[in-house]
Scaffold this active site. Structure first.
Site, PDB file in Angstrom:
ATOM      1  N   PRO A  72      11.899  -7.388  -6.451  1.00 49.25           N
ATOM      2  CA  PRO A  72      10.551  -6.811  -6.510  1.00 49.25           C
ATOM      3  C   PRO A  72      10.517  -5.369  -6.037  1.00 49.25           C
ATOM      4  O   PRO A  72      11.071  -5.034  -4.984  1.00 49.25           O
ATOM      5  CB  PRO A  72       9.748  -7.730  -5.579  1.00 49.25           C
ATOM      6  N   CYS A  73       9.858  -4.518  -6.852  1.00 48.49           N
ATOM      7  CA  CYS A  73       9.896  -3.082  -6.579  1.00 48.49           C
ATOM      8  C   CYS A  73       8.776  -2.614  -5.659  1.00 48.49           C
ATOM      9  O   CYS A  73       8.799  -1.478  -5.184  1.00 48.49           O
ATOM     10  CB  CYS A  73       9.827  -2.306  -7.898  1.00 48.49           C
ATOM     11  N   GLN A  74       7.784  -3.472  -5.389  1.00 47.21           N
ATOM     12  CA  GLN A  74       6.625  -3.032  -4.624  1.00 47.21           C
ATOM     13  C   GLN A  74       6.972  -2.408  -3.264  1.00 47.21           C
ATOM     14  O   GLN A  74       6.318  -1.447  -2.846  1.00 47.21           O
ATOM     15  CB  GLN A  74       5.637  -4.182  -4.421  1.00 47.21           C
ATOM     16  N   PHE A  76       9.093  -0.373  -2.549  1.00 43.24           N
ATOM     17  CA  PHE A  76       9.607   0.985  -2.697  1.00 43.24           C
ATOM     18  C   PHE A  76       8.775   1.836  -3.657  1.00 43.24           C
ATOM     19  O   PHE A  76       9.082   3.002  -3.874  1.00 43.24           O
ATOM     20  CB  PHE A  76      11.059   0.927  -3.189  1.00 43.24           C
ATOM     21  N   SER A  77       7.716   1.254  -4.228  1.00 46.15           N
ATOM     22  CA  SER A  77       6.868   1.985  -5.159  1.00 46.15           C
ATOM     23  C   SER A  77       5.674   2.582  -4.424  1.00 46.15           C
ATOM     24  O   SER A  77       5.246   2.076  -3.379  1.00 46.15           O
ATOM     25  CB  SER A  77       6.372   1.067  -6.276  1.00 46.15           C
TER      26      SER A  77
END
Length: 314
Positions: A72-74, A76-77
């Site tokens: 999951p990229c959240q 680091f976004s």
């Protein structure tokens, strides 16, 4: 083997490149439903059975050539507030645990460009590279969706690791396959703008669509793909309405926006993400947009898979 499979963007690319599917894991039941609908022959684990933090990987040791996935990229976004390791959604440790337990010949992981922000340098070094580098030779690079024919401004960071020094030596970062129409290389394959890709009339202006927002982020059950005020201006110039995406093209036509712009359907969003027309998504509109927006664009994953396969065969 696929981890954090989502809507199947990575799975599709690696399937097209000739990899044989072993298993897919995703903690969201709706993602499992999508994968089973399109590939009933695949072994898919979803919901509590798709939670990679609970899987005993020893059963897969020695049977898997490659593991791929997008933790999951959240964390680091920008949209996810970039909390990094403090975010409970940080699944990099789980991905690394799977790789180190199964010991595949290669792995591929993707994430948002924000992961390479200076504030995460220490995290990338200590949490990702240090655990893997004793066993894997790792390359990382940026993949731009439009470079591979996807009509969207979308960038992702890709990590590729090989156990064999020979395979690592022969690995090549995927070469660009498409160029903008105004490029010096436009005599080759051109990447279509959003309007052309959707088959809309020529209005004298076209460009790549802004990055599609996932329906799993932002306001609860959002049916918008709008990710910023800047992108709103681009959609306005394209005369495309990025809010209130509809379940089908028929419904989109039935409910035109007041400004007369083109209203998108989930099929249109999937096309802008590079999914084939016959790939169908399960769930409500916001769930479909979540699966689309979280996916690696299939043409991008295919290019990566081809490069990895070539290196493994060397």
């Amino acid at each position: 083997m696929s981890l954090f499979s989502g809507g199947g963007g990575l799975d599709l690319g690696f399937e097209r490149a000739g990899f044989e599917h072993i298993a897919s894991f995703d903690a969201l039941e709706i993602c499992g439903d999508t994968l089973r609908r399109n590939r009933p022959q695949w072994k898919v684990f979803s919901g509590q059975y798709g939670d990679v933090t609970r899987v005993n990987w020893t059963a897969y040791k020695g049977t898997v050539d490659l593991i791929h996935g997008g933790p999951p990229c959240q964390p680091f976004s920008v949209a996810g507030r970039q909390s990094g390791s403090k975010d409970t959604r940080d699944m990099w440790p789980a991905f690394i645990d799977a790789v180190m337990s199964v010991k595949p010949d290669a792995f591929v992981a993707e994430n948002v460009p924000g992961l390479l922000d200076p504030k995460f340098n220490k995290y990338v070094h200590t949490a990702i590279l240090e655990p893997l580098e004793p066993s894997y030779h790792i390359a990382k690079f940026k993949a731009v969706a439009s470079d591979f024919g996807v009509p969207q401004v979308r960038k992702r960071i890709i990590f590729v690791g090989f156990r064999s020094p020979k395979a690592a030596k022969f690995f090549e970062i995927p070469q660009i396959t498409h160029f903008p129409n105004d490029s010096l290389f436009s005599s080759g394959r051109c990447a279509l703008g959003a309007r052309a890709a959707l088959g809309l009339d020529d209005i004298g202006f076209d460009c790549f669509a802004p990055t599609l927002r996932s329906g799993f982020t932002g306001p609860r059950k959002t049916t918008s793909i709008l990710n910023s005020k800047a992108s709103q201006k681009v959609w306005e110039k394209l005369l495309i309405w990025p809010n209130g995406v509809q379940k089908s093209r028929e419904e989109a036509v039935m409910f035109p926006p007041e400004n007369g712009h083109f209203r998108l359907s989930v099929q249109d969003c999937a096309l802008l993400q590079g999914f084939p027309e016959d790939w169908l998504f399960e769930g409500a509109v916001y769930q479909v947009l979540g699966q689309i927006g979280n996916s690696v664009c299939p043409p991008v994953s295919y290019a990566i898979a081809e490069s990895v396969a070539s290196a493994l065969r060397a």
